[in-house]
Motif scaffolding. Structure first.
Motif, mmCIF file in Angstrom:
data_model
loop_
_atom_site.group_PDB
_atom_site.id
_atom_site.type_symbol
_atom_site.label_atom_id
_atom_site.label_comp_id
_atom_site.label_asym_id
_atom_site.label_seq_id
_atom_site.Cartn_x
_atom_site.Cartn_y
_atom_site.Cartn_z
ATOM 1 N N GLU A 16 0.896 -1.221 -10.689
ATOM 2 C CA GLU A 16 -0.293 -1.010 -9.938
ATOM 3 C C GLU A 16 -0.882 -2.272 -9.728
ATOM 4 O OE1 GLU A 16 -4.234 1.589 -9.262
ATOM 5 O OE2 GLU A 16 -3.004 1.826 -10.917
ATOM 6 N N ARG A 17 -1.028 -3.286 -10.717
ATOM 7 C CA ARG A 17 -1.572 -4.527 -10.691
ATOM 8 C C ARG A 17 -0.802 -5.276 -9.698
ATOM 9 N NH1 ARG A 17 -2.520 -3.367 -16.240
ATOM 10 N NH2 ARG A 17 -0.632 -4.641 -16.722
ATOM 11 N N ARG A 21 -1.077 -4.361 -6.121
ATOM 12 C CA ARG A 21 -2.555 -4.609 -5.560
ATOM 13 C C ARG A 21 -2.580 -6.261 -5.414
ATOM 14 N NH1 ARG A 21 -5.266 -0.452 -5.051
ATOM 15 N NH2 ARG A 21 -5.108 1.451 -6.329
ATOM 16 N N GLN A 22 -1.905 -6.869 -6.114
ATOM 17 C CA GLN A 22 -2.111 -8.325 -5.845
ATOM 18 C C GLN A 22 -1.306 -8.854 -4.667
ATOM 19 O OE1 GLN A 22 -0.777 -10.539 -9.300
ATOM 20 N NE2 GLN A 22 -0.687 -12.604 -8.220
ATOM 21 N N GLN A 54 0.636 -1.398 0.062
ATOM 22 C CA GLN A 54 0.001 -0.219 -0.064
ATOM 23 C C GLN A 54 0.861 1.207 0.021
ATOM 24 O OE1 GLN A 54 -3.440 0.297 -0.655
ATOM 25 N NE2 GLN A 54 -2.805 2.619 -0.762
ATOM 26 N N LEU A 61 1.864 1.505 -3.646
ATOM 27 C CA LEU A 61 0.695 2.250 -4.367
ATOM 28 C C LEU A 61 0.618 3.822 -4.056
ATOM 29 C CD1 LEU A 61 -1.764 -0.587 -4.238
ATOM 30 C CD2 LEU A 61 -0.680 0.191 -5.859
#
Length: 86
Positions: free
Chosen positions: A74-75, A78-79, A3, A6
């Protein structure tokens, strides 16, 4: 940690690449190294970008555009954030 990465990506997308660079340097992971490379890619510093891509286990010469790299990062982040800790 994903996070936080991100959040750094959000800085980069908002044009705050100096802040993104300062923040990403505090992290030590493959994802952070990849993001560090993306920051250098955005800056136009391709030599450092390639170095950080290597550290992140990524193939610099097979990368996409800056936008594609940010989307792929980002993918992946997030994973990673969704996975339970090992």
């Amino acid at each position: 940690m994903a996070q936080e990465l991100l959040d750094i990506l959000a800085d980069l997308r908002a044009g705050r690449w100096n802040a993104a660079h300062d923040r990403v340097q505090r992290h030590d992971s493959l994802l952070a190294a990849w993001l560090h490379g993306i920051v250098h890619l955005q800056e136009g510093d391709l030599e450092d970008a390639e170095n950080w891509y290597d550290r992140g286990g990524r193939r610099f010469r097979s990368r996409g555009s800056l936008e594609e790299e940010m989307d792929a990062f980002e993918r992946a982040a997030r994973q990673a954030a969704a996975e339970p800790p090992a």
